[in-house]
Design a protein around this motif. Structure first.
Motif, PDB file in Angstrom:
ATOM      1  N   GLY A   1      -3.941  -7.873   2.614  1.00 29.02           N
ATOM      2  CA  GLY A   1      -4.603  -7.222   3.739  1.00 29.02           C
ATOM      3  C   GLY A   1      -5.871  -7.948   4.143  1.00 29.02           C
ATOM      4  O   GLY A   1      -6.214  -8.002   5.321  1.00 29.02           O
ATOM      5  N   ALA A   2      -6.586  -8.496   3.166  1.00 31.34           N
ATOM      6  CA  ALA A   2      -7.795  -9.253   3.474  1.00 31.34           C
ATOM      7  C   ALA A   2      -7.457 -10.572   4.172  1.00 31.34           C
ATOM      8  O   ALA A   2      -8.236 -11.056   4.992  1.00 31.34           O
ATOM      9  CB  ALA A   2      -8.584  -9.526   2.208  1.00 31.34           C
TER      10      ALA A   2
ATOM     11  N   SER B   1      -4.737   0.271   0.880  1.00 29.03           N
ATOM     12  CA  SER B   1      -4.693  -0.246  -0.486  1.00 29.03           C
ATOM     13  C   SER B   1      -5.989   0.058  -1.235  1.00 29.03           C
ATOM     14  O   SER B   1      -5.959   0.368  -2.430  1.00 29.03           O
ATOM     15  CB  SER B   1      -4.438  -1.750  -0.470  1.00 29.03           C
ATOM     16  N   ALA B   2      -7.110  -0.014  -0.550  1.00 30.82           N
ATOM     17  CA  ALA B   2      -8.393   0.291  -1.195  1.00 30.82           C
ATOM     18  C   ALA B   2      -8.468   1.760  -1.587  1.00 30.82           C
ATOM     19  O   ALA B   2      -8.915   2.097  -2.690  1.00 30.82           O
ATOM     20  CB  ALA B   2      -9.546  -0.073  -0.274  1.00 30.82           C
TER      21      ALA B   2
ATOM     22  N   SER C   1      -4.882 -10.981   6.179  1.00 30.55           N
ATOM     23  CA  SER C   1      -4.327 -10.709   7.504  1.00 30.55           C
ATOM     24  C   SER C   1      -5.390 -10.073   8.393  1.00 30.55           C
ATOM     25  O   SER C   1      -6.512  -9.839   7.988  1.00 30.55           O
ATOM     26  CB  SER C   1      -3.112  -9.790   7.388  1.00 30.55           C
TER      27      SER C   1
ATOM     28  N   ARG D   1      -6.515  -4.265   9.305  1.00 32.28           N
ATOM     29  CA  ARG D   1      -7.471  -3.571   8.438  1.00 32.28           C
ATOM     30  C   ARG D   1      -6.903  -2.278   7.896  1.00 32.28           C
ATOM     31  O   ARG D   1      -7.412  -1.723   6.933  1.00 32.28           O
ATOM     32  CB  ARG D   1      -8.777  -3.298   9.197  1.00 32.28           C
TER      33      ARG D   1
ATOM     34  N   LEU E   1      -4.497  -5.309  -1.262  1.00 30.53           N
ATOM     35  CA  LEU E   1      -5.865  -5.671  -0.892  1.00 30.53           C
ATOM     36  C   LEU E   1      -5.994  -7.149  -0.569  1.00 30.53           C
ATOM     37  O   LEU E   1      -6.642  -7.535   0.402  1.00 30.53           O
ATOM     38  CB  LEU E   1      -6.829  -5.314  -2.023  1.00 30.53           C
ATOM     39  N   VAL E   2      -5.364  -7.984  -1.381  1.00 30.94           N
ATOM     40  CA  VAL E   2      -5.439  -9.433  -1.170  1.00 30.94           C
ATOM     41  C   VAL E   2      -4.746  -9.821   0.128  1.00 30.94           C
ATOM     42  O   VAL E   2      -5.317 -10.531   0.969  1.00 30.94           O
ATOM     43  CB  VAL E   2      -4.830 -10.185  -2.367  1.00 30.94           C
TER      44      VAL E   2
ATOM     45  N   THR F   1      -5.552  -2.990   4.420  1.00 33.34           N
ATOM     46  CA  THR F   1      -6.646  -3.143   3.465  1.00 33.34           C
ATOM     47  C   THR F   1      -7.235  -1.786   3.104  1.00 33.34           C
ATOM     48  O   THR F   1      -7.493  -1.500   1.931  1.00 33.34           O
ATOM     49  CB  THR F   1      -7.742  -4.049   4.054  1.00 33.34           C
ATOM     50  N   THR F   2      -7.422  -0.942   4.101  1.00 34.20           N
ATOM     51  CA  THR F   2      -7.993   0.380   3.862  1.00 34.20           C
ATOM     52  C   THR F   2      -7.075   1.238   3.015  1.00 34.20           C
ATOM     53  O   THR F   2      -7.521   1.903   2.072  1.00 34.20           O
ATOM     54  CB  THR F   2      -8.279   1.083   5.201  1.00 34.20           C
TER      55      THR F   2
ATOM     56  N   GLY G   1       0.809  -1.214   0.000  1.00 34.08           N
ATOM     57  CA  GLY G   1       0.000   0.000   0.000  1.00 34.08           C
ATOM     58  C   GLY G   1       0.839   1.260   0.000  1.00 34.08           C
ATOM     59  O   GLY G   1       0.527   2.236  -0.687  1.00 34.08           O
TER      60      GLY G   1
END
Length: 68
Positions: free
Chosen positions: A38-39, A50-51, A41, A44, A35-36, A47-48, A4
């Motif tokens: 982070g999802a 990267s999103a 692990s 969050r 995203l992958v 994931t946030t 990210g």
């Protein structure tokens, strides 16, 4: 989280005029990997991040005509 951050650094360069093509090569692949991973692990924040980077890169491509 590393994917990210790398994608965010590439996004900063990809926002400059005439460097929008970097979003396809430098920003979106690490953002999707972030995203992958982070999802998978429990973190969050990764994931946030990267999103957000992926959405901003896609918006830049949409505004610049890179996504039809």
């Amino acid at each position: 989280m590393i994917f990210g951050i790398l994608a965010a650094l590439g996004l900063l360069l990809g926002l400059l005029p005439l460097f929008g093509w970097l979003n396809w090569l430098v920003v979106l692949p690490p953002a999707v990997l972030g995203l992958v991973f982070g999802a998978l692990s429990r973190d969050r924040g990764a994931t946030t991040l990267s999103a957000v980077v992926a959405v901003l890169a896609a918006l830049r491509l949409l505004l610049g005509g890179g996504v039809l």
